[in-house]
Design a protein around this motif. Structure first.
Motif, PDB file in Angstrom:
ATOM      1  N   ARG A  99      -4.312   6.562   0.005  1.00  0.00           N
ATOM      2  CA  ARG A  99      -3.790   5.192   0.102  1.00  0.00           C
ATOM      3  C   ARG A  99      -4.174   4.458  -1.171  1.00  0.00           C
ATOM      4  O   ARG A  99      -5.356   4.344  -1.504  1.00  0.00           O
ATOM      5  CB  ARG A  99      -4.354   4.454   1.314  1.00  0.00           C
ATOM      6  CG  ARG A  99      -3.674   3.107   1.557  1.00  0.00           C
ATOM      7  CD  ARG A  99      -4.363   2.297   2.630  1.00  0.00           C
ATOM      8  NE  ARG A  99      -5.628   1.743   2.163  1.00  0.00           N
ATOM      9  CZ  ARG A  99      -6.158   0.595   2.607  1.00  0.00           C
ATOM     10  NH1 ARG A  99      -5.526  -0.107   3.528  1.00  0.00           N
ATOM     11  NH2 ARG A  99      -7.313   0.176   2.145  1.00  0.00           N
ATOM     12  N   TRP A 125       0.849  -1.196   0.000  1.00  0.00           N
ATOM     13  CA  TRP A 125       0.000   0.000   0.000  1.00  0.00           C
ATOM     14  C   TRP A 125       0.878   1.238   0.000  1.00  0.00           C
ATOM     15  O   TRP A 125       1.780   1.375   0.828  1.00  0.00           O
ATOM     16  CB  TRP A 125      -0.926   0.027   1.210  1.00  0.00           C
ATOM     17  CG  TRP A 125      -2.078  -0.915   1.121  1.00  0.00           C
ATOM     18  CD1 TRP A 125      -2.263  -2.070   1.827  1.00  0.00           C
ATOM     19  CD2 TRP A 125      -3.231  -0.782   0.273  1.00  0.00           C
ATOM     20  NE1 TRP A 125      -3.444  -2.667   1.469  1.00  0.00           N
ATOM     21  CE2 TRP A 125      -4.064  -1.898   0.518  1.00  0.00           C
ATOM     22  CE3 TRP A 125      -3.640   0.162  -0.665  1.00  0.00           C
ATOM     23  CZ2 TRP A 125      -5.276  -2.090  -0.149  1.00  0.00           C
ATOM     24  CZ3 TRP A 125      -4.837  -0.017  -1.333  1.00  0.00           C
ATOM     25  CH2 TRP A 125      -5.648  -1.137  -1.060  1.00  0.00           C
ATOM     26  N   GLN A 129      -5.366  -6.029   5.199  1.00  0.00           N
ATOM     27  CA  GLN A 129      -4.756  -5.177   4.187  1.00  0.00           C
ATOM     28  C   GLN A 129      -4.291  -6.000   2.987  1.00  0.00           C
ATOM     29  O   GLN A 129      -4.398  -5.561   1.839  1.00  0.00           O
ATOM     30  CB  GLN A 129      -3.578  -4.412   4.784  1.00  0.00           C
ATOM     31  CG  GLN A 129      -3.988  -3.389   5.831  1.00  0.00           C
ATOM     32  CD  GLN A 129      -2.842  -2.472   6.212  1.00  0.00           C
ATOM     33  OE1 GLN A 129      -2.266  -1.787   5.379  1.00  0.00           O
ATOM     34  NE2 GLN A 129      -2.494  -2.480   7.493  1.00  0.00           N
ATOM     35  N   ARG A 167       4.170  -1.728   3.385  1.00  0.00           N
ATOM     36  CA  ARG A 167       3.644  -0.385   3.151  1.00  0.00           C
ATOM     37  C   ARG A 167       4.773   0.564   2.747  1.00  0.00           C
ATOM     38  O   ARG A 167       5.940   0.335   3.073  1.00  0.00           O
ATOM     39  CB  ARG A 167       2.960   0.153   4.415  1.00  0.00           C
ATOM     40  CG  ARG A 167       1.678  -0.566   4.785  1.00  0.00           C
ATOM     41  CD  ARG A 167       1.142  -0.073   6.111  1.00  0.00           C
ATOM     42  NE  ARG A 167       2.037  -0.453   7.214  1.00  0.00           N
ATOM     43  CZ  ARG A 167       1.862  -0.070   8.480  1.00  0.00           C
ATOM     44  NH1 ARG A 167       0.839   0.689   8.790  1.00  0.00           N
ATOM     45  NH2 ARG A 167       2.699  -0.453   9.415  1.00  0.00           N
TER      46      ARG A 167
END
Length: 297
Positions: A37, A15, A68, A96
């Motif tokens: 995001r 992400w 996620q 991330r």
């Protein structure tokens, strides 16, 4: 472009958490802006661009079994990306990336890609067990490799029979990880996509232009390299020589993912049969449209 092949995108799928402000920023500044995001990571960015050009990208990466990760892979599938072969870890969280961008470009960024690094060669299992290839019948199409992979894994790929027939297209994730590409610098089937700073790191020097950087990479043994330098001339180096082209002037509204867009557009243009000159021009145009906020590349 219906005859374009499948392509493996091997590397980071995560992400992107990006904060942007139209104002300039100095160290310690606090500015109003927007935080988004989006699906990101070098492999994912390349795959998303490839789908817009009619290619069928196949992801090889590591994603957690957390919410996620589930959401990220579902988004990939909705975008037309084949994510069936992504390694799913019950122990590792989904990676991330966090960045701050302002009117003058990237201010700072952090890449939390530790799960990809921890997964190691588990992500390559489909290339050995028959799902996508084997040592006896290796994958023979294009492969986009991401510098978020560890140096050890990139070195393993460089000598592995699983990649003996592949067309390797290689990009560092960032200047801080450019040295990881050294095992592939002299690979006979590797094309490097780097910016001016990354080329300098690979050659352990500084260059004043993309042409100089391309010449330096050639001296270091690279067979093919494309070097970008922001809004200045880019260079394409091959055994046929070096050519350069200037990107279109645009208003820059974002920078994260521009290099990945350039690489994907160039690869598609070459597989569509375009000349080196046309492929370079098309890639620069795609990257310019991306940074301007126009994703219709």
């Amino acid at each position: 472009m219906t005859d374009l092949p499948q392509i493996l995108c091997i590397g980071s799928v995560l992400w992107d958490i990006i904060g942007r402000t139209p104002a300039p920023m100095r160290f310690g500044a606090d500015q109003p802006g927007r935080i988004t995001r989006l699906p990101g990571g070098v492999a994912m960015n390349i795959a998303m661009t490839l789908t817009r050009f009619g290619m069928t990208p196949v992801l090889l990466s590591a994603v957690g079994r957390d919410t996620q990760g589930v959401e990220l892979l579902a988004q990939a599938e909705r975008l037309g990306i084949d994510a069936r072969h992504v390694y799913r870890s019950a122990d590792l969280p989904t990676d991330r990336y966090m960045a701050i961008e302002c009117a003058t470009g990237l201010v700072a960024a952090l890449a939390d890609a530790h799960s990809l690094e921890a997964a190691g060669d588990k992500i390559l299992a489909p290339l050995a067990d028959g799902r996508l290839g084997s040592a006896e019948a290796p994958w023979s199409g294009p492969v986009a490799l991401d510098g978020n992979l560890t140096t050890d894994l990139l070195a393993q790929i460089a000598r592995s029979p699983l990649f003996a027939k592949a067309d390797l297209r290689v990009a560092p994730a960032s200047p801080g990880k450019a040295e990881r590409l050294l095992p592939l610098l002299n690979h006979p089937k590797a094309t490097l996509y780097v910016n001016l700073e990354e080329a300098g790191i690979l050659c352990q020097t500084e260059f004043g232009s993309a042409r100089e950087a391309a010449e330096g990479l050639a001296r270091r043994g690279a067979k093919r390299a494309l070097v970008t330098d922001g809004g200045r001339d880019a260079a394409d180096m091959s055994e046929a020589g070096i050519l350069t082209a200037c990107p279109p002037e645009v208003l820059v509204t974002r920078v994260t993912g521009a290099g990945d867009t350039f690489m994907a557009a160039h690869l598609v243009a070459e597989y569509a049969g375009q000349t080196r000159e046309d492929a370079l021009s098309r890639a620069l145009l795609a990257a310019a449209r991306y940074v301007s906020g126009d994703i219709a590349t």
